[in-house]
Design an enzyme around this catalytic site. Sequence first.
Site, PDB file in Angstrom:
ATOM      1  N   SER A  87       0.794  -1.228   0.000  1.00 12.13           N
ATOM      2  CA  SER A  87       0.000   0.000   0.000  1.00 12.13           C
ATOM      3  C   SER A  87       0.826   1.277   0.000  1.00 12.13           C
ATOM      4  CB  SER A  87      -0.945   0.010   1.209  1.00 12.13           C
ATOM      5  OG  SER A  87      -0.215  -0.034   2.426  1.00 12.13           O
ATOM      6  N   HIS A 133      -5.337  -4.112  -1.625  1.00 11.64           N
ATOM      7  CA  HIS A 133      -5.061  -3.110  -2.665  1.00 11.64           C
ATOM      8  C   HIS A 133      -4.901  -3.777  -4.028  1.00 11.64           C
ATOM      9  CE1 HIS A 133      -4.699   0.408  -0.027  1.00 11.64           C
ATOM     10  NE2 HIS A 133      -4.197  -0.452   0.857  1.00 11.64           N
ATOM     11  N   LYS A 183     -12.641  -1.145   0.231  1.00 14.16           N
ATOM     12  CA  LYS A 183     -11.890  -0.337  -0.734  1.00 14.16           C
ATOM     13  C   LYS A 183     -12.589  -0.406  -2.095  1.00 14.16           C
ATOM     14  CE  LYS A 183      -7.460  -0.350   1.680  1.00 14.16           C
ATOM     15  NZ  LYS A 183      -7.933  -0.873   2.973  1.00 14.16           N
TER      16      LYS A 183
END
Length: 355
Positions: A142, A170, A201
């Site tokens: 990240s 991610h 996310k």
Amino acid sequence: AGILNFCANNYLGLSSHPEVIRAAVEALEKFGAGLSSVRFICGTQSIHKDLEEKIAHFHQREDAILYASCFDANAGIFEALLTPEDAVLSDELNHASIIDGIRLCKANKYRYKHMDMQDLEAKLQDAQKHRLRLVATDGAFSMDGDIAPLREICQLAQKYDALVFIDECHATGFLGPNGRGTDELLGVMDKVTIINSTLGKALGGAAGGYTTGPKPLIDLLRQRSRPYLFSNSLPPAVVGCASKALDLLMESNAIAQSMAAKTQRFRSKMTAAGFTISGKDHPICPVMLGDARLAAVMAEDMLNRGIYVIGFSYPVVPKGKARIRVQISAVHSDEDIDHCVEVFTEVGRKHGALP
């Protein structure tokens, strides 16, 4: 008003997608605000089982288990799976939640240099004396936007009879041809044993996390994973929006594929302007500045000019590695990206980051 957000984890823009919002409202109206219970008492509804099945199908795994967050998923897996007879080998730049989860278990702990396969192999050789070996890594890191060398990791795991665990927070939703993550991107979906990821996310942006993998492992986690056993089940609205986000991804890979071109546009234009961008081909685009104060004042100045970004410095990143972390989203237009680069260039020259 008029501010462009370039620091959210909203990679696919689904947190404001009308169908995602509608699904959350429908789940809220049908199932209520919350279930007032943990899963094994009265906190499991049909929507929870359906979402777990959908997650497993999306990742092409046998089963999945939901958590309140991926932090909880990482906190719950190592202690439940590993004993003092086992070993866990962790990349030195893994996310804090992986580090904390490993600290909770009683396995023998090895830390290998960041994405250094020679060091990992040496650690695996040393760990042969243990019963079970688990290699743990972020799929996409990240802070730096770099991607773990999963092919090489899986080859070493096969050579030394180890399991592979990846955190895909991610990566899920936008890496790989169908957005399934780094294992799909690098062609090792059949070699990665365990995946932890987030619903907070790319998949709707609300909250929630999960583990997906072999059914015996998921069954074990339902019996032993403390964050699962002792946390309230996910609120229906969160489950509804995440489920719809997965539906949209599995219906079409157009959104996921759009990310590659947008990411390349920002990275190439920023590099041409004279900035150093860390990582490779990932929508996390760290603009490396080195000086903590410079990162902070540039971020503040950019906000005043309508671009919302955040400076990162020690202790979040190592000393001397201060940066502004930009994150590209599918909802950014080409004009938005070009404007961001223009403002970066103007502010960078003002503060001496560019000649």
